[in-house]
Design a protein around this motif. Structure first.
Motif, PDB file in Angstrom:
ATOM      1  N   VAL A   1       0.830  -1.202   0.000  1.00 56.50           N
ATOM      2  CA  VAL A   1       0.000   0.000   0.000  1.00 56.50           C
ATOM      3  C   VAL A   1       0.867   1.255   0.000  1.00 56.50           C
ATOM      4  O   VAL A   1       0.564   2.244  -0.690  1.00 56.50           O
ATOM      5  CB  VAL A   1      -0.968  -0.022   1.195  1.00 56.50           C
ATOM      6  CG1 VAL A   1      -1.682   1.318   1.348  1.00 56.50           C
ATOM      7  CG2 VAL A   1      -1.989  -1.142   1.022  1.00 56.50           C
ATOM      8  N   GLY A   2       1.963   1.218   0.752  1.00 55.95           N
ATOM      9  CA  GLY A   2       2.866   2.369   0.768  1.00 55.95           C
ATOM     10  C   GLY A   2       3.472   2.656  -0.589  1.00 55.95           C
ATOM     11  O   GLY A   2       3.615   3.818  -0.993  1.00 55.95           O
ATOM     12  N   GLU A   3       3.814   1.595  -1.321  1.00 55.35           N
ATOM     13  CA  GLU A   3       4.402   1.765  -2.649  1.00 55.35           C
ATOM     14  C   GLU A   3       3.380   2.288  -3.666  1.00 55.35           C
ATOM     15  O   GLU A   3       3.684   3.160  -4.481  1.00 55.35           O
ATOM     16  CB  GLU A   3       4.966   0.437  -3.148  1.00 55.35           C
ATOM     17  CG  GLU A   3       6.247   0.007  -2.443  1.00 55.35           C
ATOM     18  CD  GLU A   3       6.739  -1.338  -2.932  1.00 55.35           C
ATOM     19  OE1 GLU A   3       5.980  -2.032  -3.654  1.00 55.35           O
ATOM     20  OE2 GLU A   3       7.874  -1.714  -2.582  1.00 55.35           O
ATOM     21  N   LYS A   4       2.173   1.735  -3.617  1.00 50.86           N
ATOM     22  CA  LYS A   4       1.182   2.049  -4.645  1.00 50.86           C
ATOM     23  C   LYS A   4       0.367   3.303  -4.337  1.00 50.86           C
ATOM     24  O   LYS A   4      -0.180   3.921  -5.260  1.00 50.86           O
ATOM     25  CB  LYS A   4       0.247   0.846  -4.840  1.00 50.86           C
ATOM     26  CG  LYS A   4       0.957  -0.390  -5.394  1.00 50.86           C
ATOM     27  CD  LYS A   4      -0.009  -1.534  -5.601  1.00 50.86           C
ATOM     28  CE  LYS A   4       0.684  -2.762  -6.164  1.00 50.86           C
ATOM     29  NZ  LYS A   4       1.172  -2.584  -7.537  1.00 50.86           N
ATOM     30  N   LEU A   5       0.265   3.660  -3.054  1.00 54.86           N
ATOM     31  CA  LEU A   5      -0.586   4.791  -2.686  1.00 54.86           C
ATOM     32  C   LEU A   5       0.197   5.870  -1.932  1.00 54.86           C
ATOM     33  O   LEU A   5      -0.377   6.607  -1.140  1.00 54.86           O
ATOM     34  CB  LEU A   5      -1.771   4.310  -1.836  1.00 54.86           C
ATOM     35  CG  LEU A   5      -2.747   3.365  -2.534  1.00 54.86           C
ATOM     36  CD1 LEU A   5      -3.855   2.941  -1.583  1.00 54.86           C
ATOM     37  CD2 LEU A   5      -3.340   4.017  -3.783  1.00 54.86           C
ATOM     38  N   PHE A   6       1.482   5.957  -2.192  1.00 54.68           N
ATOM     39  CA  PHE A   6       2.271   7.016  -1.578  1.00 54.68           C
ATOM     40  C   PHE A   6       1.708   8.373  -2.002  1.00 54.68           C
ATOM     41  O   PHE A   6       1.478   8.638  -3.154  1.00 54.68           O
ATOM     42  CB  PHE A   6       3.733   6.901  -2.009  1.00 54.68           C
ATOM     43  CG  PHE A   6       4.629   7.911  -1.365  1.00 54.68           C
ATOM     44  CD1 PHE A   6       5.024   7.760  -0.054  1.00 54.68           C
ATOM     45  CD2 PHE A   6       5.074   9.021  -2.077  1.00 54.68           C
ATOM     46  CE1 PHE A   6       5.858   8.692   0.549  1.00 54.68           C
ATOM     47  CE2 PHE A   6       5.904   9.959  -1.486  1.00 54.68           C
ATOM     48  CZ  PHE A   6       6.292   9.797  -0.158  1.00 54.68           C
ATOM     49  N   GLY A   7       1.451   9.223  -1.068  1.00 54.56           N
ATOM     50  CA  GLY A   7       0.859  10.522  -1.359  1.00 54.56           C
ATOM     51  C   GLY A   7      -0.657  10.530  -1.267  1.00 54.56           C
ATOM     52  O   GLY A   7      -1.270  11.599  -1.255  1.00 54.56           O
ATOM     53  N   VAL A   8      -1.268   9.346  -1.221  1.00 57.05           N
ATOM     54  CA  VAL A   8      -2.720   9.252  -1.095  1.00 57.05           C
ATOM     55  C   VAL A   8      -3.133   9.067   0.359  1.00 57.05           C
ATOM     56  O   VAL A   8      -4.163   9.592   0.799  1.00 57.05           O
ATOM     57  CB  VAL A   8      -3.267   8.083  -1.954  1.00 57.05           C
ATOM     58  CG1 VAL A   8      -4.750   7.871  -1.721  1.00 57.05           C
ATOM     59  CG2 VAL A   8      -2.987   8.339  -3.430  1.00 57.05           C
ATOM     60  N   LEU A   9      -2.311   8.341   1.105  1.00 63.94           N
ATOM     61  CA  LEU A   9      -2.655   8.016   2.492  1.00 63.94           C
ATOM     62  C   LEU A   9      -2.746   9.266   3.363  1.00 63.94           C
ATOM     63  O   LEU A   9      -1.902  10.163   3.274  1.00 63.94           O
ATOM     64  CB  LEU A   9      -1.619   7.060   3.087  1.00 63.94           C
ATOM     65  CG  LEU A   9      -1.557   5.655   2.482  1.00 63.94           C
ATOM     66  CD1 LEU A   9      -0.353   4.895   3.044  1.00 63.94           C
ATOM     67  CD2 LEU A   9      -2.845   4.895   2.760  1.00 63.94           C
ATOM     68  N   SER A  10      -3.753   9.297   4.200  1.00 64.06           N
ATOM     69  CA  SER A  10      -3.921  10.399   5.146  1.00 64.06           C
ATOM     70  C   SER A  10      -3.274  10.118   6.494  1.00 64.06           C
ATOM     71  O   SER A  10      -3.217  10.998   7.353  1.00 64.06           O
ATOM     72  CB  SER A  10      -5.415  10.692   5.366  1.00 64.06           C
ATOM     73  OG  SER A  10      -6.006  11.157   4.177  1.00 64.06           O
ATOM     74  N   ALA A  11      -2.809   8.890   6.684  1.00 64.03           N
ATOM     75  CA  ALA A  11      -2.159   8.503   7.935  1.00 64.03           C
ATOM     76  C   ALA A  11      -1.273   7.301   7.648  1.00 64.03           C
ATOM     77  O   ALA A  11      -1.498   6.562   6.679  1.00 64.03           O
ATOM     78  CB  ALA A  11      -3.198   8.158   9.006  1.00 64.03           C
TER      79      ALA A  11
END
Length: 330
Positions: free
Chosen positions: A279-289
């Motif tokens: 998730v960190g690799e694919k959604l970097f910049g999307v996560l709110s936390a």
């Protein structure tokens, strides 16, 4: 498929095994306790009486020897279901499972097949202690050539087992003992469920919770209590570890922008850590936390009941993790 009726998780496994044996005489079952009154927690109830000792085989106390027999039988055209009453016993067969069964298709250019189903039971709770309580799904998921599933719902327990038995690849199915009494609707006719397809068991919009094994019911309970506080948690059952339905999880987290992984094992180098990395690799910049992991303490499981109660995460642990990713936002 016929209209569903309610079965326990254990009953669903027993029905799947019975139907597979009716459909194909090459299906055999090997395990300890197949003739005991407990019938391996009810998962092989009635099968010895129906199919006899040639197809329901009581194994000796030698996991390594029996694994060799099972893999050899698979190579010779049978479809063995090997049952180890505790996941921990699998360490005794790892060379044959990892270096032979998992690699056979690759070693022989796709011409070989090892239709072996390995059922492993994790003995969480019940005073099982450090050598009978380990869930090794992350270990198996690390090796190419193995399909790995952790069904939580009775209908998946039946459908995935039938899929595994009639597959030509070695498959590991991990079951958690407290789930054997879990009940749900299960169609009566034989059917298969695909590996690599997660299930959204509760939709939500504020946070995604991916949970495995006994922590899936705990996550659902946490989501219900959080809803009373105005927090909407989406709960996902990954169903299988390898292949993993990354697309479904990524789609959910893309909407909620927060992820809690509740995994019934340890955090270091485990399933929760792998999913956090994906998730960190694919959604970097999307996560709110930051991704939050709910896992077992990094120590062997205790035996004393009071220590067990403190050791295993529960619904309250999951709910606290959810609240931690909601406030304060990043």
């Amino acid at each position: 498929m016929d209209a569903p009726r309610e079965l326990s998780y254990a009953e669903a496994i027993a029905e799947a095994t019975d139907q597979a044996m009716q459909l194909d005489r090459s299906v055999i079952v090997i395990g300890q306790g197949t003739r005991d009154r407990g019938h391996i927690f009810g998962t092989v109830a009635g099968l010895f009486e129906k199919y006899g000792p040639e197809r329901i085989i009581e194994m000796p106390l030698s996991e390594a020897a029996v694994a060799g027999v099972a893999i050899g039988a698979a190579l010779d055209g049978l479809r063995p279901v090997l049952i180890l009453q505790r996941t921990d016993f699998v360490f005794l067969i790892m060379d044959q499972l990892i270096n032979q069964a998992a690699k056979w298709r690759f070693t022989f250019g796709g011409r070989g097949r090892v239709p072996l189903t390995l059922r492993l039971i994790t003995g969480k709770g019940w005073g099982q202690g450090p050598q009978h309580s380990q869930s090794l799904h992350a270990t198996f998921g690390h090796f190419p050539g193995l399909r790995v599933a952790m069904p939580t719902e009775p209908d998946d327990a039946k459908g995935l087992l039938l899929n595994a038995i009639f597959s030509d690849d070695p498959t590991v199915i991990l079951e958690t003992r407290p789930l054997f009494a879990r009940r749900g609707e299960v169609p009566e006719a034989p059917y298969t469920r695909p590996f690599g397809r997660a299930r959204i068991l509760r939709p939500g919009s504020d946070v995604t919770v991916v949970a495995t094994a006994y922590l899936l019911p705990e996550a659902l309970a946490a989501a219900a209590s959080l809803a009373a506080e105005g927090i909407s948690a989406e709960v996902i059952d990954p169903v299988s570890v390898s292949p993993l339905d990354q697309a479904a999880i990524i789609a959910s987290v893309s909407r909620t922008r927060r992820l809690v992984v509740a995994d019934a094992s340890w955090a270091p180098f485990g399933f929760a850590s792998e999913l956090a990395a994906i998730v960190g690799e694919k959604l970097f910049g999307v996560l709110s936390a930051p991704v939050r992991r709910v896992t077992l303490p990094f120590t062997p499981a205790p035996t004393a009941r009071a220590l067990e109660q403190a050791y295993y995460p529960n619904a309250a642990t999951v709910a606290a993790a959810v609240k931690s990713v909601l406030s304060p936002p990043v």
